[in-house]
Every structure is written in C-alpha cells, then in structure tokens.
Design a protein around this motif. Structure first.
Motif, mmCIF file in Angstrom:
data_model
loop_
_atom_site.group_PDB
_atom_site.id
_atom_site.type_symbol
_atom_site.label_atom_id
_atom_site.label_comp_id
_atom_site.label_asym_id
_atom_site.label_seq_id
_atom_site.Cartn_x
_atom_site.Cartn_y
_atom_site.Cartn_z
ATOM 1 N N TYR A 157 1.796 6.204 -12.490
ATOM 2 C CA TYR A 157 0.902 5.878 -11.381
ATOM 3 C C TYR A 157 -0.471 5.439 -11.886
ATOM 4 O O TYR A 157 -1.052 4.505 -11.369
ATOM 5 N N ASP A 158 -0.978 6.090 -12.935
ATOM 6 C CA ASP A 158 -2.328 5.802 -13.416
ATOM 7 C C ASP A 158 -2.479 4.380 -13.936
ATOM 8 O O ASP A 158 -3.591 3.881 -14.081
ATOM 9 N N TYR A 159 -1.359 3.694 -14.239
ATOM 10 C CA TYR A 159 -1.449 2.366 -14.830
ATOM 11 C C TYR A 159 -1.670 1.267 -13.790
ATOM 12 O O TYR A 159 -2.022 0.165 -14.134
ATOM 13 N N TYR A 160 -1.439 1.576 -12.509
ATOM 14 C CA TYR A 160 -1.586 0.539 -11.502
ATOM 15 C C TYR A 160 -3.060 0.188 -11.340
ATOM 16 O O TYR A 160 -3.912 1.051 -11.225
ATOM 17 N N SER A 161 -3.357 -1.094 -11.298
ATOM 18 C CA SER A 161 -4.741 -1.523 -11.221
ATOM 19 C C SER A 161 -5.199 -1.804 -9.797
ATOM 20 O O SER A 161 -6.376 -1.972 -9.549
ATOM 21 N N ASN A 162 -4.250 -1.854 -8.865
ATOM 22 C CA ASN A 162 -4.602 -2.232 -7.491
ATOM 23 C C ASN A 162 -4.403 -1.064 -6.529
ATOM 24 O O ASN A 162 -3.807 -1.220 -5.466
ATOM 25 N N ASN A 163 -4.864 0.117 -6.916
ATOM 26 C CA ASN A 163 -4.717 1.288 -6.060
ATOM 27 C C ASN A 163 -5.381 1.066 -4.708
ATOM 28 O O ASN A 163 -6.435 0.444 -4.604
ATOM 29 N N ILE A 164 -4.748 1.610 -3.671
ATOM 30 C CA ILE A 164 -5.281 1.541 -2.316
ATOM 31 C C ILE A 164 -6.020 2.836 -2.030
ATOM 32 O O ILE A 164 -5.530 3.930 -2.336
ATOM 33 N N ASN A 165 -7.204 2.727 -1.450
ATOM 34 C CA ASN A 165 -7.995 3.905 -1.115
ATOM 35 C C ASN A 165 -8.223 3.958 0.394
ATOM 36 O O ASN A 165 -8.648 2.970 0.997
ATOM 37 N N LYS A 166 -7.923 5.099 0.966
ATOM 38 C CA LYS A 166 -8.159 5.305 2.396
ATOM 39 C C LYS A 166 -8.836 6.650 2.612
ATOM 40 O O LYS A 166 -8.816 7.520 1.746
ATOM 41 N N ILE A 167 -9.418 6.796 3.808
ATOM 42 C CA ILE A 167 -10.170 8.010 4.124
ATOM 43 C C ILE A 167 -9.421 8.825 5.169
ATOM 44 O O ILE A 167 -8.881 8.283 6.132
ATOM 45 N N ILE A 168 -9.382 10.153 4.962
ATOM 46 C CA ILE A 168 -8.900 11.074 5.990
ATOM 47 C C ILE A 168 -10.012 12.068 6.287
ATOM 48 O O ILE A 168 -10.856 12.344 5.432
ATOM 49 N N ASN A 169 -10.005 12.603 7.490
ATOM 50 C CA ASN A 169 -11.028 13.567 7.900
ATOM 51 C C ASN A 169 -10.335 14.829 8.379
ATOM 52 O O ASN A 169 -9.677 14.829 9.427
ATOM 53 N N ASN A 170 -10.460 15.888 7.610
ATOM 54 C CA ASN A 170 -9.837 17.166 7.952
ATOM 55 C C ASN A 170 -10.851 18.028 8.705
ATOM 56 O O ASN A 170 -11.675 18.704 8.119
ATOM 57 N N GLU A 171 -10.764 17.980 10.046
ATOM 58 C CA GLU A 171 -11.754 18.655 10.890
ATOM 59 C C GLU A 171 -11.313 20.088 11.182
ATOM 60 O O GLU A 171 -10.999 20.440 12.318
ATOM 61 N N THR A 172 -11.306 20.917 10.157
ATOM 62 C CA THR A 172 -10.904 22.310 10.298
ATOM 63 C C THR A 172 -11.976 23.227 9.730
ATOM 64 O O THR A 172 -12.857 22.797 8.987
ATOM 65 N N LEU A 173 -11.863 24.510 10.083
ATOM 66 C CA LEU A 173 -12.801 25.500 9.547
ATOM 67 C C LEU A 173 -12.374 25.992 8.169
ATOM 68 O O LEU A 173 -13.208 26.474 7.395
#
Length: 274
Positions: A157-173
């Motif tokens: 996995y570390d060799y891929y140069s075109n990684n996709i980045n997305k955001i998640i929001n964990n709205e918990t205590l």
C-alpha cells in the motif's frame, strides 16, 4: 406526540409503534444509571456492567378480533425467535438502537374487548448503551484501478503514489468502535487514519467482502455463498487492527484500488433527543 419505537429481530422482522394497530405509552427506555465504586469515601470509577432491565407499556387496538389475534401471534413470533436462538434484537428510538431481548409480556384488558390488548413488555440487555451507526462509503478510483491491472498486485500500500484522502467527523464523546467492510476484488487492503494503518494481507475476489469488527475482535471474509472464513491471522501485526477511532475530525487515506465502508458506532447512555 409520543416517540415511535421499533423492534427489529435477528431475522429482520419488524414491529413498530404507531403503525398496524400497535401503540406504546410513556416508558423508561431513556432512563439510565451509572454504577460507581468508592474507596475511602471517594468515587474511584464508574461503569454500567451487568444486566439492565427496561419496560414498555402499550396497547394493541385493532379493527376486529381476527386482526387483533393475527397481530398478537405475529408479535409473539418476532420476539420469541430471538430468545430461542439467543440472538439480539434491536430496539430503536429514532436512529439509535439497543441490542436486547424481550423476555416477558404481561397482558390485561383482553377480555373486555377482544380487539384490544393492554401489554407491558420487559426488556433486558447486557450491552448497556444505545448505538448510532454512522457509515462512510469510499469508492475506488477507476482510472487508477485500470492502470494497476497491468501489475501482479505485489506492491504494498505504501508504494502507491496517488493515495486518496478524505475526511470523516466522529461526533462522539468517547472513542468509537467500528466495522471496516472491504468489497472485492482487491489484494492486501489497507487504509490509514491519521497515521494509523489498518491492513489485512489477503486477496478478495469479486463479490466477496472483508469485515473487520473492532467490538467483536473478529476479521472475516464473507464468501459469495455467505460462508465466513476467519482471517484474523492475516492482519498486519505491526499496527493494531482494532485501534478505536477517537472523537473529532480525521483524515482517511487509501490507495483508490477498492471500495469500502467504514461504520463508526456512537454509543450513549440514552438516545439523542431530536
């Protein structure tokens, strides 16, 4: 206006208040109690260990006796199936559910009018939190996948140069348990959440899926025919696969070579008021 309450048993059969002649009154489902331990007159810890019992009071009010009897028998079958098979049902208030069993049903008023039944249900659970599932879906990058078909999938996995980045929001205590579901085909699926690697070194074929369940501490491949294959020993041992996901905003990075869902379990002592 009373809240709607829904029970879904382990084979996905549903009984819902306010529909089909089934009605519920006020109840104690939102009540909760934390246990606490003391030492030298000081509180040292809290917990909700043990079995919790709740009750629901309500009515069946049908248009005639045959309809009422059909509903009574159907409700019995829905509840009893989970008891016999020792499988949790889910009791919903809004989008939150409680894993539980219906262990008792006390009845009255059915002799006055045979189309009417007053009932009190007793609910027990040893999982003393209401749960909300927040699902994030991630899709493959078809252009990148087409390029990688020319390779034999022997790259990490570390060799891929075109990684996709997305955001998640964990709205918990508190930090959340999760289920990571990967859909085949792919090889050695990995994701990175704020620098922490979640990786299983297996091959998935078309229409198979990988399920990583942090609460149950299980890693399984679900075959096309529904069979489960335990692949726990194929986890990446250098990075804890069941690391909980803390509250707040997180960056999720992946190769773009596979589809997957990430389900976060928000747990609370009571369902959120809406």
């Amino acid at each position: 206006m009373l809240e709607k309450i829904k029970y879904v048993n382990s084979r996905n059969q549903i009984i819902e208040s306010g529909t089909g002649y089934f009605y519920v009154n006020e109840n104690d489902l939102r009540d909760y109690t934390w246990n606490y331990e003391t030492n030298s007159n000081h509180i040292v810890s809290f917990n909700k260990d043990g079995v919790m019992q709740k009750s629901i009071d309500g009515y069946i009010i049908a248009e005639n006796e045959p309809v009422a009897n059909d509903l009574k028998n159907n409700i019995f079958n829905i509840f009893e199936h989970d008891i016999i098979n020792k499988l949790y049902g889910k009791l919903y208030i809004g989008k939150y559910y409680l894993n539980c069993f219906i262990v008792a049903s006390k009845k009255s008023d059915y002799l006055k009018h045979k189309r009417i039944l007053h009932f009190t249900l007793t609910i027990v659970t040893d999982i003393n939190n209401w749960i909300l599932e927040n699902k994030y879906s991630f899709n493959k990058n078809n252009e990148l996948s087409s390029i990688m078909r020319d390779y034999k999938y022997d790259y990490k996995y570390d060799y891929y140069s075109n990684n996709i980045n997305k955001i998640i929001n964990n709205e918990t205590l508190i930090s959340s348990n999760f289920k990571w579901i990967v859909y085949g085909s792919c090889v050695n699926p990995s994701i990175i959440i704020d620098g922490h690697v979640y990786n299983v070194n297996i091959e998935l074929f078309d229409n198979e899926r990988l399920e990583v369940d942090s609460k149950e501490k299980k890693i399984n491949i679900i075959k096309v025919n529904g069979d489960k294959v335990n692949v726990f020993n194929y986890r990446n041992r250098d990075s804890y696969i069941f690391e909980l996901i803390s509250s707040g905003i997180h960056y999720v990075s992946y190769s773009g070579l596979f589809n997957f869902d990430l389900i976060l379990y928000s747990e609370r002592s009571e369902p959120e008021w809406i």
